[in-house]
Design an enzyme around this catalytic site. Structure first.
Site, short mmCIF file in Angstrom:
data_model
loop_
_atom_site.label_atom_id
_atom_site.label_comp_id
_atom_site.label_asym_id
_atom_site.label_seq_id
_atom_site.Cartn_x
_atom_site.Cartn_y
_atom_site.Cartn_z
N LEU A 61 9.60 -4.14 -1.28
CA LEU A 61 9.47 -2.82 -0.66
C LEU A 61 8.08 -2.70 -0.04
O LEU A 61 7.19 -2.06 -0.60
CB LEU A 61 9.75 -1.72 -1.68
N HIS A 62 7.94 -3.33 1.14
CA HIS A 62 6.62 -3.39 1.79
C HIS A 62 6.03 -2.00 2.06
O HIS A 62 4.97 -1.65 1.54
CB HIS A 62 6.74 -4.11 3.14
N ASP A 63 6.73 -1.27 2.93
CA ASP A 63 6.09 -0.09 3.52
C ASP A 63 5.81 1.06 2.55
O ASP A 63 4.79 1.75 2.69
CB ASP A 63 6.92 0.40 4.72
N THR A 103 3.04 -6.64 -1.47
CA THR A 103 4.40 -6.13 -1.31
C THR A 103 5.44 -7.09 -1.89
O THR A 103 6.52 -6.66 -2.29
CB THR A 103 4.71 -5.79 0.16
#
Ligand code: BDR
Ligand code: CA
Length: 313
Positions: free
Chosen positions: A242-244, A196
């Site tokens: 933008l991890h998720d 991420t």
């Protein structure tokens, strides 16, 4: 036929991006429900935020179920220092959601859905601490074998920690729940910080979202303008990770990601390294692989997908 998913989340600006991406892709993903958990901000806020995001997406029919308000065995740790007081800081005014929360508890929704749907047909997408999933597995262990796959944002290996030197936030907040999930035997795909932190916003990428001119595109750009400041100041990175949405992007375009099938265990005892994902990346033990642990993402492809899908909302 669209793949059935439950999104378990603690919005969070990057959770919002993931929810947008999923709701914009109905031909591939059927969102059976969104379950909320305490994480980035307390449960009342994450439950409100999830509904705001569904309304921004123009999908008020999406069902949102409030789940657990605290980790399985510990006091809650939150991340307002990253996400702001509301969890969705950025837009000038956050609306009050019009859609109501469902009456059922999120954990019971997960259990009942896995019991009711054909075995192996429901994928759990986890974007926050694993409290709801760990609790569901502890309460109704027979559902574990019915899960198609868990695709999770959590953990880190080469990038080590973002909430402590050793641990990533989602795993750190509820390590006992994470331990249950990693030992469950479910098919597990993990998006750690190693991935991420390569999916970084840039002025051009945020401008492309704002230029969509839609409610979702403008809200996303406003949220990212706020979200970015933390990582840029703290890590000197080029933008916000933008991890998720990596979780949802993987379900839509798995070829954007690359990783290894390895053994991953969760540290639950040490004060120093609590919540660390001990990843046997080099195969130095004989422990059985239990997770596809991702390492790389095609960031241009990822942002092109995000922008193309948000344009549909
Ligand atoms: C994770 O923690 C939260 O702050 C983000 O929403 C993401 O799920 C990253 O460590
Ligand atoms: Ca999250």
């Amino acid at each position: 036929m669209a793949r059935k998913i439950i999104i378990d989340t603690d919005p969070g600006q990057d959770d919002a991006a993931a929810i947008f991406l999923a709701l914009a892709s109905p031909e591939t993903l059927s969102v059976l429900g969104i379950t909320t958990v305490a994480g980035n901000v307390p449960l009342a806020r994450t439950s409100e935020n999830a509904r705001i995001v569904c309304e921004w997406a123009g999908k008020p029919e999406t069902r949102v179920f409030a789940g657990c308000d605290a980790p399985m065995q510990r006091a809650l740790v939150t991340a307002e220092h990253v996400h702001g007081k509301t969890g969705l800081d950025g837009p000038a005014n956050l609306p009050k959601p019009k859609i109501a929360l469902q009456d059922q508890h999120g954990v019971d929704f997960i259990i009942d859905t896995l019991r009711a749907e054909p075995a192996g047909s429901v994928t759990l997408c986890t974007l926050g601490p694993l409290t709801n999933i760990g609790t569901a597995f502890a309460k109704a262990p027979e559902i574990i074998a019915r899960v198609a796959e868990i695709v999770m944002m959590g953990g880190a290996y080469f990038e080590v920690g973002n909430i402590t030197p050793a641990a990533e936030f989602n795993i750190y907040v509820d390590p006992e729940a994470a331990d249950i999930v990693f030992k469950s035997g479910c098919k597990l795909t993990v998006m750690p910080l190693d991935v991420t932190h390569k999916a970084l916003t840039s002025p051009a990428r945020v401008a492309a979202l704002r230029d969509l001119g839609t409610t979702a595109g403008i809200a996303m750009a406003d949220m990212l303008d706020f979200f970015e400041r933390f990582d840029v100041e703290k890590y000197g990175s080029a933008g916000a990770p933008l991890h998720d949405p990596c979780v949802i992007a993987y379900l839509l375009r798995p070829e954007l990601f690359d990783g290894r099938h390895i053994n991953v265990m969760i540290e639950t005892k040490s004060e120093l390294t609590l919540g660390m994902t001990v990843a046997d990346f080099w195969g130095v033990t004989d422990r059985t692989p239990n997770a596809l642990f991702m390492q790389d993402v095609d960031a241009d492809g990822f942002f092109a997908l995000l922008t193309e899908r948000l344009a549909r909302l």
